[in-house]
Structure formats: C-alpha cells, structure tokens
Design an enzyme around this catalytic site. Structure first.
Site, PDB file in Angstrom:
ATOM      1  NE  ARG A 147      -2.103   1.943   3.565  1.00 32.90           N
ATOM      2  CZ  ARG A 147      -2.554   2.757   4.719  1.00 32.90           C
ATOM      3  NH1 ARG A 147      -3.242   2.567   4.408  1.00 32.90           N
ATOM      4  NH2 ARG A 147      -1.681   2.983   5.041  1.00 32.90           N
ATOM      5  CG  ASP A 223      -7.030   3.994   2.987  1.00 41.64           C
ATOM      6  OD1 ASP A 223      -7.967   4.351   2.422  1.00 41.64           O
ATOM      7  OD2 ASP A 223      -7.100   2.985   4.833  1.00 41.64           O
ATOM      8  CD  GLU A 352      -4.226  -2.743   7.020  1.00 48.54           C
ATOM      9  OE1 GLU A 352      -4.125  -1.530   6.955  1.00 48.54           O
ATOM     10  OE2 GLU A 352      -5.888  -2.934   6.838  1.00 48.54           O
ATOM     11  CD1 TRP A 415     -12.166  10.174   9.874  1.00 53.00           C
ATOM     12  CD2 TRP A 415      -9.975   9.622   9.916  1.00 53.00           C
ATOM     13  NE1 TRP A 415     -11.162   9.768  10.676  1.00 53.00           N
ATOM     14  CE2 TRP A 415     -10.466  10.305  11.138  1.00 53.00           C
ATOM     15  CE3 TRP A 415      -9.162  10.034   9.443  1.00 53.00           C
ATOM     16  CZ2 TRP A 415      -9.066   9.866  11.785  1.00 53.00           C
ATOM     17  CZ3 TRP A 415      -7.739   8.999  10.093  1.00 53.00           C
ATOM     18  CH2 TRP A 415      -8.369   9.680  11.413  1.00 53.00           C
TER      19      TRP A 415
END
Length: 415
Positions: A147, A223, A352, A415
C-alpha cells in the site's frame, strides 16, 4: 461443559487493546479481540456490565446460538460497540472449540483453501523518493504487494504518511497518546489540514514514480481514507487506471453506498471498502450491485469469525473477495482470527499486515508466520495466540485518539 468465567483485559503496550478471556468449567481458555480504537472503554463496559453476566453457565460450544443471542437480544442491534463486544466473545468461543479439538482453528472452518495468504505491507514517505526507499525495504523482505501513501506538496502531516525507518519498517502510530492541555483538561484529537484538489493532482504522479521504479509486477494499493466526494473519487479512480492499481480503498465515506455507482460508471479501478462496517447488512447494496471488489472488514469489528464468515459467504455468491483489515489497532488475537478465516474461505483476496511492535508481541505471543510474501496462522491448536497477563499489567491504559481532518477554511472533513 459451560462458560464459568469471563474476564476483560485492557492493556496498552504501545497501543490500547481490549482482550476477552473466556474460561470454561473444565479449565479451557479462549481469547477474543474487542479493541475499538479511541472508544475502547465503551466496549469494556458493554462486555463487563451487559454481556458477561448473561453468558455464565451457557454451553461454550453453542457458538452460533450465542452469536444470535448477543446480536438479537439487546434490541439495539449492530453498531461498532455492540459488534466489537460480540466479536470478542465469538473469537474466544471458536478458540476454545479448536483447542478442545486439538487443531488450528482453520481446520474447524473447513480446512485450508491455499498454502498461505497473499499479504500487503504499508509503505509511505513524505516524498516519492522516500516512498520508494520504503517500498524497496518491503520488496527485500519478500512482499509482493504494498500500500503506497505519500505526502502532498503544500500540506504538512497527513494521516497515514511518514518516512519509514531503515529497511522500510512502518512504525507510524496515528493515534496520539493522551496528554493534558494547559488548563488540565484532557487532550483533543490532533487536527490536520487537508486539500483534496492538491491530493488529486499529486497522487497520479506518485503512482507513475513508483511504477517507473518497480515495474508492472508489484501490486500497488492506495487508501483514500474516505476523503473524496463521488465525482472526485471517480476522477481519481480514472486517473490511476494506467498504473494498474490492485485497489483504491475507501474513496468516499462508507455511509453513502449508492455513490459508488458513479465511481463504477467512470472507472474500472478495483474498489475496496468496509473497515468501518460491522455487519453483513452494511454490505447489502455494495455486494448485490457489485459496487466493490474487496471486503475490508475485520473479525474484530464485524462480529467475530461468525459475523465475518456471514459477510464472505454472501460476497462469494457475487464473486467479491476479502481484503481483511489488519492494522496495529487490531490486536494479534484479532489478526490471528482474520488469518484462520482467510486461509479457509474460497474467496480470499489479500490480507493487510502491519506487524505489531516488539512491545506488543511481548504481551501477545503469536504463532502466525510470514514468509515469501505469504502469511500463515500456524499449526498451534486454537487461534494460536496467548496473552501474558503479567506483561499486560505493566502497560496501563492511556487514552489515544486518531486525528481529525480540517479543510483550509477550518471546516471538519471526512476521513
């Protein structure tokens, strides 16, 4: 045999964790993770004051019945606090069942569907050059997927972004430990400035720089932390297509699921969402309309192994895979639960993996292993995690909160 005792342990070895310990009348102990980052004590009260007293004397092997009892009996269903509490009890009961059977938990869930779990690491950097340094560290460790999160020119600290330690180790802790303000009051969450337009301009250059450095084979994930409007998310998903992202995660706030139709209309970038969801009902529209490609829930927040398996069985009908949430505020107990279920289900996608600190692992003794880019839960009976209660007692609970985003005009942002 029956449930004889339920204890709730709160410890803070670098992060706050809530662990349930269920003891049966024949002395078998099961552990479950009920950690809810920033609201841990709400779950502790729910467990101690409302859940534990109702379960003493019940058959510990009636896992499905207990799950349904805890879900349906309070009238107020779902929600993060309720589901974290249910998760902890459910994991502990599955841990007990597998220990009594003398097998690792995944064998009770149908056995292994694969040799190991494809895993992604977290790499970040305030610049593309520092991000690439971090990625090199993970590639050298054997990771096949990473990521990537990077700083945005003109912005200071951004959630999820910091310069990794030598070797690429991601040691960033986003939840600030509590301190007192000058007037003696408790601290407030840190406030960070955010600019979506600058982010949308910059991120494609980040992907381009990483692809130039590492080529086409490394799987790249990103993300968005729920920070985009639908049309902004559609724009980003489209702009990332040339760089073949494995997924774009949490591109919009999870509550408004219909907006992902707009993202789908404009892009074929795979989408992942769900770490803030806590039941199969949260996914109903997303799954039946195939608006996502990966389920991001964890056993810790979605009703334990029983609840998460419900979601994945539903998702399997529509060809949607798992991408279970595995940050360091999911304890090693919760992480082990994710791994056992991921090894067993057919529609596993990726896991993850943020390795816990040495301090955390001095409290939680684990048996899962990482090798050649794959995780495996190990062959220890049960979940394969032990809690050292003496070590846990040395780390008292300290309030900690994730930061809040504000736009340049001072308004609070998602967020």
């Amino acid at each position: 045999m029956a449930i004889e005792r339920i204890d709730v342990n709160v410890t803070s070895p670098g992060r706050n964790f809530v662990t349930v310990k269920v003891t049966t009348s024949d002395g078998v102990v099961g552990l479950g993770d009920g950690t809810l980052n920033g609201r841990e004590l709400a779950v502790v009260s729910y467990l101690r004051d409302h859940v534990a007293p109702t379960l003493i004397g019940r058959d510990e092997s009636a896992i499905e019945q207990t799950w349904q009892y805890l879900y349906r009996s309070p009238y107020w269903r779902r929600g993060p606090v309720t589901m974290a509490a249910i998760s902890a009890i459910d994991m502990a009961l599955w841990d007990i069942a597998a220990k009594k059977a003398g097998v690792p938990l995944y064998k009770l869930l149908g056995g292994a569907s694969r040799t190991g779990l494809l895993t992604y690491a977290h790499a970040s950097g305030t610049t593309i050059e520092k991000l690439n340094e971090a990625i090199h560290g993970y590639v050298e460790q054997g990771f096949q997927a990473v990521r990537i999160q990077a700083g945005v020119p003109g912005l200071d600290q951004i959630y999820g972004v910091h310069d990794s330690a030598p070797g690429g180790k991601y040691e960033y802790e986003p939840a600030d430990r509590a301190e007192t303000l000058g007037d003696g009051s408790a601290m407030r969450p840190t406030e960070e400035t955010w600019d979506t337009r600058a982010y949308l301009r910059h991120l494609p250059t980040v992907f381009a720089g990483v692809r130039e450095e590492f080529g086409p084979e490394l799987r790249l994930l990103h993300d968005g932390h729920h920070r985009m409007s639908p049309i902004e998310a559609a724009r980003l998903a489209k702009s990332l297509e040339p760089y073949d992202p494995f997924w774009l995660e949490d591109c919009t706030p999870g509550e408004d699921q219909d907006v992902l139709r707009l993202v789908r209309q404009h892009s074929v970038t795979p989408l992942a969402i769900g770490e803030v969801f806590n039941s199969v009902y949260d996914y109903q529209t997303l799954i039946t309309e195939r608006l996502i490609d990966y389920v991001r829930s964890s056993a810790t927040h979605a009703g334990g192994i029983t609840g998460l398996r419900q979601i994945m069985s539903f998702a399997a009908v529509y060809g949607i895979r798992s991408g279970f949430h595995g940050p360091t505020d999911v304890s090693p107990v919760g992480m082990a639960a994710n791994l056992h279920l991921g090894l067993a289900i057919h529609n596993f996608g990726i896991q993850e993996f943020m390795p816990h600190s040495e301090t955390t692992l001095s409290v939680f003794r684990t048996s899962y292993v990482f090798e050649d880019g794959l995780l495996h839960p190990g062959e220890t009976p049960g979940l394969g995690v032990d809690l050292d209660e003496e070590a846990a007692a040395a780390h008292e609970y300290v309030p900690a909160y994730l930061p809040v985003n504000r736009l340049r005009d001072g308004s609070v942002h998602d967020w």
